[in-house]
Design a protein around this motif. Structure first.
Motif, PDB file in Angstrom:
ATOM      1  N   GLY A   1      40.675 -33.592  92.228  1.00  0.00           N
ATOM      2  CA  GLY A   1      41.795 -32.774  92.675  1.00  0.00           C
ATOM      3  C   GLY A   1      41.350 -31.376  93.067  1.00  0.00           C
ATOM      4  N   ALA A   2      42.193 -30.719  93.866  1.00  0.00           N
ATOM      5  CA  ALA A   2      41.843 -29.420  94.425  1.00  0.00           C
ATOM      6  C   ALA A   2      41.688 -28.348  93.344  1.00  0.00           C
ATOM      7  CB  ALA A   2      42.904 -28.992  95.434  1.00  0.00           C
ATOM      8  N   ASP A   3      42.579 -28.347  92.354  1.00  0.00           N
ATOM      9  CA  ASP A   3      42.549 -27.276  91.356  1.00  0.00           C
ATOM     10  C   ASP A   3      41.275 -27.315  90.514  1.00  0.00           C
ATOM     11  OD1 ASP A   3      44.892 -26.142  92.148  1.00  0.00           O
ATOM     12  OD2 ASP A   3      46.129 -27.229  90.712  1.00  0.00           O
ATOM     13  N   THR A   4      40.878 -28.517  90.103  1.00  0.00           N
ATOM     14  CA  THR A   4      39.648 -28.649  89.324  1.00  0.00           C
ATOM     15  C   THR A   4      38.449 -28.171  90.134  1.00  0.00           C
ATOM     16  OG1 THR A   4      40.532 -30.506  88.076  1.00  0.00           O
ATOM     17  CG2 THR A   4      38.136 -30.307  88.173  1.00  0.00           C
ATOM     18  N   PHE A   5      38.429 -28.601  91.390  1.00  0.00           N
ATOM     19  CA  PHE A   5      37.332 -28.213  92.282  1.00  0.00           C
ATOM     20  C   PHE A   5      37.257 -26.695  92.413  1.00  0.00           C
ATOM     21  CE2 PHE A   5      36.092 -27.411  96.807  1.00  0.00           C
ATOM     22  CZ  PHE A   5      34.762 -27.751  96.675  1.00  0.00           C
TER      23      PHE A   5
ATOM     24  N   MET B   1      38.119 -29.327 109.337  1.00  0.00           N
ATOM     25  CA  MET B   1      37.946 -28.058 108.609  1.00  0.00           C
ATOM     26  C   MET B   1      39.303 -27.506 108.167  1.00  0.00           C
ATOM     27  SD  MET B   1      35.774 -25.421 107.840  1.00  0.00           S
ATOM     28  CE  MET B   1      34.461 -25.032 108.977  1.00  0.00           C
ATOM     29  N   ARG B   2      40.255 -27.458 109.096  1.00  0.00           N
ATOM     30  CA  ARG B   2      41.582 -26.933 108.718  1.00  0.00           C
ATOM     31  C   ARG B   2      42.238 -27.804 107.662  1.00  0.00           C
ATOM     32  NH1 ARG B   2      44.044 -24.735 114.445  1.00  0.00           N
ATOM     33  NH2 ARG B   2      42.720 -22.913 114.462  1.00  0.00           N
ATOM     34  N   ARG B   3      42.036 -29.123 107.807  1.00  0.00           N
ATOM     35  CA  ARG B   3      42.606 -30.056 106.843  1.00  0.00           C
ATOM     36  C   ARG B   3      42.005 -29.790 105.463  1.00  0.00           C
ATOM     37  NH1 ARG B   3      40.690 -34.518 104.722  1.00  0.00           N
ATOM     38  NH2 ARG B   3      38.831 -34.342 106.009  1.00  0.00           N
ATOM     39  N   GLN B   4      40.691 -29.548 105.449  1.00  0.00           N
ATOM     40  CA  GLN B   4      40.032 -29.298 104.169  1.00  0.00           C
ATOM     41  C   GLN B   4      40.502 -27.978 103.555  1.00  0.00           C
ATOM     42  OE1 GLN B   4      35.884 -29.692 105.277  1.00  0.00           O
ATOM     43  NE2 GLN B   4      35.797 -31.758 104.452  1.00  0.00           N
ATOM     44  N   LEU B   5      40.634 -26.950 104.382  1.00  0.00           N
ATOM     45  CA  LEU B   5      41.126 -25.663 103.874  1.00  0.00           C
ATOM     46  C   LEU B   5      42.502 -25.839 103.264  1.00  0.00           C
ATOM     47  CD1 LEU B   5      40.143 -23.261 106.809  1.00  0.00           C
ATOM     48  CD2 LEU B   5      39.087 -23.357 104.565  1.00  0.00           C
ATOM     49  N   ARG B   6      43.334 -26.610 103.965  1.00  0.00           N
ATOM     50  CA  ARG B   6      44.713 -26.753 103.548  1.00  0.00           C
ATOM     51  C   ARG B   6      44.825 -27.543 102.251  1.00  0.00           C
ATOM     52  NH1 ARG B   6      49.443 -25.585 105.053  1.00  0.00           N
ATOM     53  NH2 ARG B   6      51.206 -26.912 104.484  1.00  0.00           N
ATOM     54  N   ARG B   7      44.077 -28.627 102.159  1.00  0.00           N
ATOM     55  CA  ARG B   7      44.246 -29.466 100.969  1.00  0.00           C
ATOM     56  C   ARG B   7      43.637 -28.792  99.732  1.00  0.00           C
ATOM     57  NH1 ARG B   7      40.596 -34.843 101.743  1.00  0.00           N
ATOM     58  NH2 ARG B   7      42.369 -35.668 100.632  1.00  0.00           N
ATOM     59  N   LEU B   8      42.785 -27.807  99.935  1.00  0.00           N
ATOM     60  CA  LEU B   8      42.273 -27.054  98.796  1.00  0.00           C
ATOM     61  C   LEU B   8      43.171 -25.871  98.439  1.00  0.00           C
ATOM     62  CD1 LEU B   8      38.456 -27.072  99.543  1.00  0.00           C
ATOM     63  CD2 LEU B   8      39.710 -28.457  97.900  1.00  0.00           C
ATOM     64  N   GLY B   9      44.256 -25.731  99.207  1.00  0.00           N
ATOM     65  CA  GLY B   9      45.211 -24.667  98.891  1.00  0.00           C
ATOM     66  C   GLY B   9      44.678 -23.289  99.205  1.00  0.00           C
ATOM     67  N   LEU B  10      43.774 -23.184 100.169  1.00  0.00           N
ATOM     68  CA  LEU B  10      43.226 -21.878 100.521  1.00  0.00           C
ATOM     69  C   LEU B  10      44.202 -21.159 101.447  1.00  0.00           C
ATOM     70  CD1 LEU B  10      39.565 -23.065 101.032  1.00  0.00           C
ATOM     71  CD2 LEU B  10      40.462 -21.743  99.129  1.00  0.00           C
ATOM     72  N   GLY B  11      44.339 -19.870 101.267  1.00  0.00           N
ATOM     73  CA  GLY B  11      45.355 -19.101 101.978  1.00  0.00           C
ATOM     74  C   GLY B  11      44.956 -18.763 103.400  1.00  0.00           C
ATOM     75  N   HIS B  12      44.864 -19.785 104.219  1.00  0.00           N
ATOM     76  CA  HIS B  12      44.461 -19.575 105.602  1.00  0.00           C
ATOM     77  C   HIS B  12      45.713 -19.515 106.465  1.00  0.00           C
ATOM     78  CE1 HIS B  12      43.288 -21.299 109.579  1.00  0.00           C
ATOM     79  NE2 HIS B  12      42.434 -20.302 109.474  1.00  0.00           N
TER      80      HIS B  12
ATOM     81  N   LEU C   1      44.260 -18.998  90.759  1.00  0.00           N
ATOM     82  CA  LEU C   1      43.016 -19.760  90.626  1.00  0.00           C
ATOM     83  C   LEU C   1      43.235 -21.241  90.908  1.00  0.00           C
ATOM     84  CD1 LEU C   1      41.954 -17.944  87.356  1.00  0.00           C
ATOM     85  CD2 LEU C   1      40.888 -17.638  89.594  1.00  0.00           C
ATOM     86  N   CYS C   2      44.323 -21.775  90.342  1.00  0.00           N
ATOM     87  CA  CYS C   2      44.622 -23.201  90.540  1.00  0.00           C
ATOM     88  C   CYS C   2      46.111 -23.309  90.846  1.00  0.00           C
ATOM     89  CB  CYS C   2      44.220 -24.018  89.317  1.00  0.00           C
ATOM     90  SG  CYS C   2      44.644 -23.257  87.740  1.00  0.00           S
TER      91      CYS C   2
END
Length: 826
Positions: free
Chosen positions: A614-618, A1-12, A731-732
């Motif tokens: 990629g994370a930004d497109t997603f 979960m943390r890995r996924q948050l991080r690779r999507l660039g979410l501000g956690h 946003l991206c």
RNA sequence: GCCCCGGUAGCCCAACGGCAGAGGCAGCGGUCUCAAACUCCGUACGGUGUGGGUUCAAAUCCCACCCGGGGCACCA
């Protein structure tokens, strides 16, 4: 979960990550429990106060003891129960879903329709057990009233209001041989029509009211009712059941004897567990009266239409005959048959007047009083599981609860080899549950010095429910490593204090600035957390009076799912579409639509999207497909659109072959510059309102315009590129940061302020006016911005298309809306 | 049964009571190409679930109904 948050660039923020199961966290959950346990609710001041102040109040006589005796005449036990009776966390006997086969109590959701356990299919019994309970009902008014001060979605507020369920009415006392029987009613004005009473099978007066010849029947009925679960009992499609107790009560307004029945459609948990039945005006009472041949006198005159719409002859006065009625009359009508020597309702037409006259009579005669009732019940707070916070409570030699001092926190869970609940004979509804914590005798039996020397105590072996930690976790985020306080008061005030500094000038509650979560928490977590927060506020531990000032409910991601001819879901990712049908492994499958999840086999994981696009497109796809609050379908094939957008942005700034910059320092065209400022203005508003979908649309629009100009002049003007990248950054962030560096910036774009529109560029020099004739657009005029109403009107009337369309007619009315349009009415 | 939210183009969705279209997908035509993909340019399609009402003007406000989603449900 943390890995996924991080690779999507979410501000956690990992530094503020907490776990409610961590002992450094639940030590404070236990600490807060002790604050709740050691406080009481002062109904006069409408707030929680420390329990010591209750004792002082009892001692100095400013607060009456429960039975009215002076404090110094009470013995130690009486004093203790006088105090315990007011605590905000208290022990009470409450009926619960007890499943001996599983050895645990179950939530209502875990019990099937036929009264068995969801898991294992064991019988479930209603059993009254001693449980920790939180006195949330004392806060019902404040929880209701303070909703007005919160920036929450209206539907969620409504759900909480309905859940709290405030209703105004009266309590009415009916004399019986066993003493007064008190009912709650929202319609005291209909008391003259009360011809029988119904009490819940669990009502404490059942035995006293039952005559010997009815005892067996009542007993059988109670056993049958106890075996039913809530689902069966409240299934209103079934015919009403009930048994007569053999006893008559006396209707206080007319002295009429009213039989007292026991029936399970009356619930012990609401009101007083007893009702007065007014069959002419309440459909349930009407059904019950018909079933058991009880009288149905009319006390209101239904209007003419009521009879005619039911194909009845209109009945008036003494001709009103309820035996011909197909159903109860629910509505406003003139009162009839509703008078006694000193109370006349007959002839009144207003229910409000009827109520207030009746309430006054009841008060004057000591037979009742106005009353406010809530659906909200006190909160059952213990669970018979292993995983949960242990209570910081021990029992003394009198089996009375004693709170542990802060210095003994945390109370840790014992190590157990087997932490599953203890299963019993599935039909053994006599033995009490044995919570897992009971298995460790050495943990359970302790010798402690709680101020009066070492003594033997027994620990509480129930644990807190899963909601406990989430009742205050938002406060711990503010100060996650503090070892002296659950949150430093100054830190709390900084982050969550009211906007007016607490002086009350704006009524701002304080709390979390924005809380985004699913609607499924509407009444459990969000109500419990508000309750705890208010206690902490009352006791002075926090400066905010609400935990979450602004709430936003995001929608669910939904997706198509597919089932084979046997009805089994098949993996959606392997389904092919051909000729308008759907196929899986050569078989035709049917398509449906539902919340993305494992059971429907229609999950698309963030990792798949990350790898493919990629994370930004997603991120852009998720935000752009519709409003944040709307549930909407996932459609992988639509994702390509956002990827193309980002590629176009890139190509506007970077030459793909050489990698050199395409950004030029020449000024942008007037047109592009104006568009950019309009977009900045709109995007700021969109971002503030969390309208990411329209913000992204505007960014695409801006970039499309940039593409055209870039092709025309051979480069992208820096004055447009820079703000565009700044606005893309939230946003991206990844591509925005990369392009920012390529623009030659040494700093990061993340901390650059969001662009601000130049208001002077938002105004157009000319405005195109649509000219309507009778609401239909016939032509358009381009008019200078500063043109006044008369000028516009003259221009419109002089237009040749308008003249042709009017064909000599003179408009009756001419509407000119400056800046908008012209409408000619003929 | 009661309450809440929604229904706009083939699909996802925009639109302070004022020109139904911001944006994306899919489609079609063109541009590039030996061809294709990609790119870029252009473009058709609906009159806003249905029926009434208010208004100079309704997707927008009001009423009724239909459909979809959600909440509560014998609450006295």
């Amino acid at each position: 979960m943390r890995r996924q948050l991080r690779r999507l660039g979410l501000g956690h923020d990992a530094r503020r990550s907490v776990s409610t199961t961590d002992e450094n966290f639940y030590r404070w959950t236990q600490w807060i429990f002790l604050k709740v346990f050691n406080s009481w609710y002062d109904e006069e001041q409408k707030r929680a106060r420390p329990i010591d102040e209750l004792e002082q109040g009892y001692a100095n006589g400013s607060i009456a003891t429960p039975d009215g005796r002076p404090w110094n005449e009470l013995n130690k036990t009486d004093r203790r129960s006088a105090i315990d009776a007011r605590r905000l966390a208290y022990l009470s006997e409450a009926p619960v879903n007890w499943c001996p086969g599983l050895g645990t109590i179950l939530a209502n959701e875990e019990v099937t329709a036929d009264g068995r356990s969801d898991i294992g299919n064991y019988p479930v019994f209603k059993k009254s057990m001693r449980q920790w309970t939180m006195r949330i009902t004392t806060y019902a008014d404040r929880l209701l009233d303070d909703l007005e001060r919160l920036d929450w979605p209206e539907p969620i507020k409504l759900m909480q209001r309905n859940w709290i369920g405030r209703s105004e009415g009266a309590r009415v006392h009916f004399a019986t041989p066993a003493g007064d029987l008190t009912v709650f009613t929202t319609r005291p004005d209909t008391l003259f029509g009360a011809t029988f009473m119904v009490i819940s099978p669990e009502h404490p007066l059942v035995d006293a009211l039952t005559t010997d010849e009815n005892r067996q029947a009542i007993q059988d009925y109670r056993v049958a009712a106890a075996a039913k679960n809530q689902f069966d009992r409240t299934d209103d499609t079934k015919e009403k059941t009930g048994v007569f107790t053999g006893t008559y009560a006396t209707n206080p307004v007319n002295g009429a004897p009213v039989p007292v029945w026991v029936a399970d459609y009356v619930l012990m948990g609401y009101g007083t567990g007893a009702i007065m039945a007014v069959p002419c005006g309440d459909q349930r009472d009407f059904d019950f009266a018909r079933r058991f041949n009880l009288p149905i006198p009319a006390i209101q005159q239904p209007p003419v239409e009521w009879f005619t719409s039911r194909e009845l002859e209109v009945q008036h006065g003494s001709r009103v005959d309820t035996s011909t009625w197909p159903e109860a009359f629910v509505g406003d009508g003139v009162y009839i048959n509703s008078s006694n020597d000193d109370l006349q309702l007959d002839g009144l037409t207003s229910v409000a007047e009827g109520k207030s006259a009746m309430n006054a009579w009841l008060e004057a005669h000591g037979r009742g009083n106005t009353n406010i009732n809530f659906k909200l019940r006190d909160w059952l707070f213990s669970r018979q599981r292993y995983w949960g916070e242990p209570f910081p409570i021990v029992y003394d030699e009198d089996d009375q609860p004693v709170s542990l001092p802060d210095s003994m926190l945390p109370v840790l869970l014992p190590e157990l080899e087997d932490f599953k609940p203890q299963a019993l004979d599935p039909n053994d509804d006599v033995t009490d549950p044995i919570p897992p914590l009971a298995r460790s005798t050495e943990w359970r039996e302790v010798v402690l010095d709680l101020g009066d020397g070492p003594k033997k105590y027994r620990r509480e072996i129930n644990v807190m429910p899963q909601w406990a930690g989430s009742c205050w976790y938002e406060l711990r985020y503010l100060d996650p490593t503090n070892t002296d306080h659950f949150v430093d008061p100054a830190v709390e005030k900084y982050w969550m204090g009211p906007a007016d500094g607490g002086d009350g000038t704006t009524g701002h509650t304080g709390g979390v600035d924005l809380y985004v979560g699913g609607v499924e928490h509407a009444v459990l977590h969000l109500l419990y957390a508000r309750f705890w927060h208010k206690i902490l506020f009352d006791l002075g531990h926090v400066s905010s009076s609400e935990p979450f000032y602004r709430l936003f409910n995001q929608g669910y991601v939904q997706a198509f799912a597919f089932r084979d001819p046997r009805g089994q879901p098949v993996p959606a990712s392997d389904v092919e579409e051909r000729d308008g049908s759907y196929w899986y492994e050569g078989e035709k499958v049917s398509r449906e639509y539902g919340k993305m999840g494992k059971s429907l086999k229609n999950i698309v994981t963030p990792d798949e999207m990350y790898d493919e696009y990629g994370a930004d497109t997603f991120r852009l796809y998720e935000m752009s497909s519709g409003p944040l609050e709307a549930s909407r379908p996932w459609n992988t094939r639509d994702v390509i659109g956002m990827q193309r957008f980002l590629q176009r942005v890139w190509r506007n700034l970077v030459d793909e072959d050489s990698g050199r910059s395409l950004v030029i320092d020449a000024p942008a065209s007037e047109e592009l510059r104006k568009l950019m400022h309009r977009m900045i203005d709109g995007i700021r508003a969109d971002m503030d309102a969390l309208r990411f979908n329209t913000a992204i649309a505007k960014l695409i629009q801006l970039n499309n315009a940039l593409t055209q100009e870039s092709a025309a002049v051979g480069g992208s003007p820096r004055e447009v590129v820079v703000p565009m990248i700044q606005m893309l950054s939230p946003l991206c962030p990844h591509i925005a940061e990369e392009l920012w560096q390529r623009l030659g910036h040494a700093n990061t774009v993340t901390f650059v302020p969001f662009p601000v529109a130049d208001q002077s560029l938002l105004v157009e020099e000319t405005i195109e006016y649509p000219v309507q004739i009778n609401g239909k657009v016939r032509t358009r005029l381009t008019v200078p911005n500063e043109a006044d109403q008369a000028t516009i009107q003259a221009l419109a009337l002089a237009d040749e298309k308008v003249i042709a369309a009017l064909d000599g007619e003179v408009p009756k009315k001419i509407i000119v809306i400056p800046g908008r349009m012209v409408n000619l009415v003929v």
